[in-house]
Design a protein around this motif. Sequence first.
Motif, PDB file in Angstrom:
ATOM      1  N   ASP A  41      -0.147  -1.442   2.898  1.00  0.00           N
ATOM      2  CA  ASP A  41      -0.231  -2.630   2.040  1.00  0.00           C
ATOM      3  C   ASP A  41      -1.686  -3.117   1.986  1.00  0.00           C
ATOM      4  O   ASP A  41      -1.969  -4.303   2.077  1.00  0.00           O
ATOM      5  CB  ASP A  41       0.701  -3.740   2.532  1.00  0.00           C
ATOM      6  N   PHE A  42      -2.588  -2.173   1.839  1.00  0.00           N
ATOM      7  CA  PHE A  42      -4.021  -2.439   1.831  1.00  0.00           C
ATOM      8  C   PHE A  42      -4.445  -3.249   0.606  1.00  0.00           C
ATOM      9  O   PHE A  42      -3.927  -3.071  -0.487  1.00  0.00           O
ATOM     10  CB  PHE A  42      -4.793  -1.116   1.841  1.00  0.00           C
ATOM     11  N   LYS A  43      -5.410  -4.160   0.826  1.00  0.00           N
ATOM     12  CA  LYS A  43      -6.109  -4.847  -0.260  1.00  0.00           C
ATOM     13  C   LYS A  43      -7.595  -4.863   0.094  1.00  0.00           C
ATOM     14  O   LYS A  43      -7.959  -5.083   1.256  1.00  0.00           O
ATOM     15  CB  LYS A  43      -5.617  -6.288  -0.421  1.00  0.00           C
ATOM     16  N   TYR A  87     -12.844  -1.255   8.620  1.00  0.00           N
ATOM     17  CA  TYR A  87     -11.670  -1.993   9.052  1.00  0.00           C
ATOM     18  C   TYR A  87     -11.282  -1.589  10.470  1.00  0.00           C
ATOM     19  O   TYR A  87     -11.662  -0.524  10.957  1.00  0.00           O
ATOM     20  CB  TYR A  87     -10.481  -1.802   8.099  1.00  0.00           C
ATOM     21  N   THR A 139      -9.893   2.643  -1.531  1.00  0.00           N
ATOM     22  CA  THR A 139      -9.579   1.212  -1.609  1.00  0.00           C
ATOM     23  C   THR A 139      -8.347   0.886  -2.452  1.00  0.00           C
ATOM     24  O   THR A 139      -8.006  -0.294  -2.592  1.00  0.00           O
ATOM     25  CB  THR A 139     -10.781   0.431  -2.186  1.00  0.00           C
ATOM     26  N   GLU A 187     -10.050  -6.749   0.449  1.00  0.00           N
ATOM     27  CA  GLU A 187     -10.489  -8.131   0.653  1.00  0.00           C
ATOM     28  C   GLU A 187     -10.865  -8.314   2.115  1.00  0.00           C
ATOM     29  O   GLU A 187     -10.061  -8.005   3.008  1.00  0.00           O
ATOM     30  CB  GLU A 187      -9.377  -9.120   0.293  1.00  0.00           C
ATOM     31  N   GLU A 223      -7.423  -4.606   9.894  1.00  0.00           N
ATOM     32  CA  GLU A 223      -7.982  -5.782   9.219  1.00  0.00           C
ATOM     33  C   GLU A 223      -9.318  -5.393   8.605  1.00  0.00           C
ATOM     34  O   GLU A 223     -10.168  -4.789   9.281  1.00  0.00           O
ATOM     35  CB  GLU A 223      -8.188  -6.943  10.189  1.00  0.00           C
ATOM     36  N   SER A 272      -4.321   1.087  -2.757  1.00  0.00           N
ATOM     37  CA  SER A 272      -3.186   1.302  -1.865  1.00  0.00           C
ATOM     38  C   SER A 272      -2.385   2.550  -2.225  1.00  0.00           C
ATOM     39  O   SER A 272      -2.018   3.342  -1.340  1.00  0.00           O
ATOM     40  CB  SER A 272      -2.268   0.073  -1.892  1.00  0.00           C
ATOM     41  N   GLY A 290     -11.062  -9.741   5.583  1.00  0.00           N
ATOM     42  CA  GLY A 290     -10.131 -10.604   6.281  1.00  0.00           C
ATOM     43  C   GLY A 290      -8.673 -10.239   6.047  1.00  0.00           C
ATOM     44  O   GLY A 290      -7.796 -10.753   6.749  1.00  0.00           O
ATOM     45  N   HIS A 291      -8.406  -9.352   5.072  1.00  0.00           N
ATOM     46  CA  HIS A 291      -7.020  -8.972   4.791  1.00  0.00           C
ATOM     47  C   HIS A 291      -6.473  -8.107   5.917  1.00  0.00           C
ATOM     48  O   HIS A 291      -7.090  -7.137   6.335  1.00  0.00           O
ATOM     49  CB  HIS A 291      -6.931  -8.202   3.472  1.00  0.00           C
ATOM     50  N   LYS A 292      -5.295  -8.465   6.426  1.00  0.00           N
ATOM     51  CA  LYS A 292      -4.631  -7.698   7.465  1.00  0.00           C
ATOM     52  C   LYS A 292      -3.550  -6.836   6.827  1.00  0.00           C
ATOM     53  O   LYS A 292      -2.774  -7.316   6.001  1.00  0.00           O
ATOM     54  CB  LYS A 292      -4.037  -8.636   8.515  1.00  0.00           C
ATOM     55  N   PHE A 293      -3.516  -5.571   7.214  1.00  0.00           N
ATOM     56  CA  PHE A 293      -2.569  -4.655   6.592  1.00  0.00           C
ATOM     57  C   PHE A 293      -2.120  -3.615   7.608  1.00  0.00           C
ATOM     58  O   PHE A 293      -2.599  -3.579   8.750  1.00  0.00           O
ATOM     59  CB  PHE A 293      -3.206  -3.980   5.364  1.00  0.00           C
TER      60      PHE A 293
END
Length: 245
Positions: free
Chosen positions: A145-147, A183, A132, A149, A171, A134, A151-154
């Motif tokens: 550019d992972f976060k 994801y 988890t 969270e 995502e 980056s 709903g976060h798109k990366f």
Amino acid sequence: MLNEKGQVRDVYDAVADPTRRKILQMLTDVEELPLYEITVHFQMGRTAVSKHLAILKEADLVVARKVGRETRYRLNAKPLKEIQDWVSYYEGFWKERMFKLNQLLEEQNMKPDVSLDFQFTSSVEKVWHALTDSDMLAKWIWNNDFKAEVGHKFQFRAEPSEWWDGIVDCEVLNIDEPNAITYTWASAGETTTVTWTLTKNADDTVQLKLDQSGFSEETKARQGAIEGATYAWTEMGNKLGTVLA
């Protein structure tokens, strides 16, 4: 319309009070109502009801007109469209999330297309960090550019080749720290779901399970496609072991 402070009354503020919402509902069913007919529906005096009507007027939600000594009120529903548009936006947001959740549940009920198990002597917390963070992900998968969270798109960004642009769009769908993370994994026209699950064993080792589901029937029928994905994840898992060590 301006209120006593010279400010435009916000339509959201105007409908926030249940009394004012009830007044609007009453005016929906009739052409107009005088103040005394509105007041009889509430356990408050004419002055208090008048104050609520004044707030609705400031938001342009009601229109008043004098008929002799009597003031009559009618609904102006046009400003409510702002609220309708706002609610519609979030309705679409939640429909999309529910669709993805249902898709996730359906995929979880199916046998994964790729399923691998890795064993590590590191702590659960350390393995979770590698999954988890980056910078850590970049050491055993690719730059990203992972976060962590929902709903976060990366993106994961690998070295491109003549047959692949090196980009994986993702995502985050679900996080259960420090037990599991899921994801999407979309690349080369194929969208799948990747789930990592951590389990602490009795001997204090950590079992890390990878499940990848959702490959199209066309991809699964293509010779070597699933085997190639399995090989790639095996290499990444082994590289993770080196990073953890």
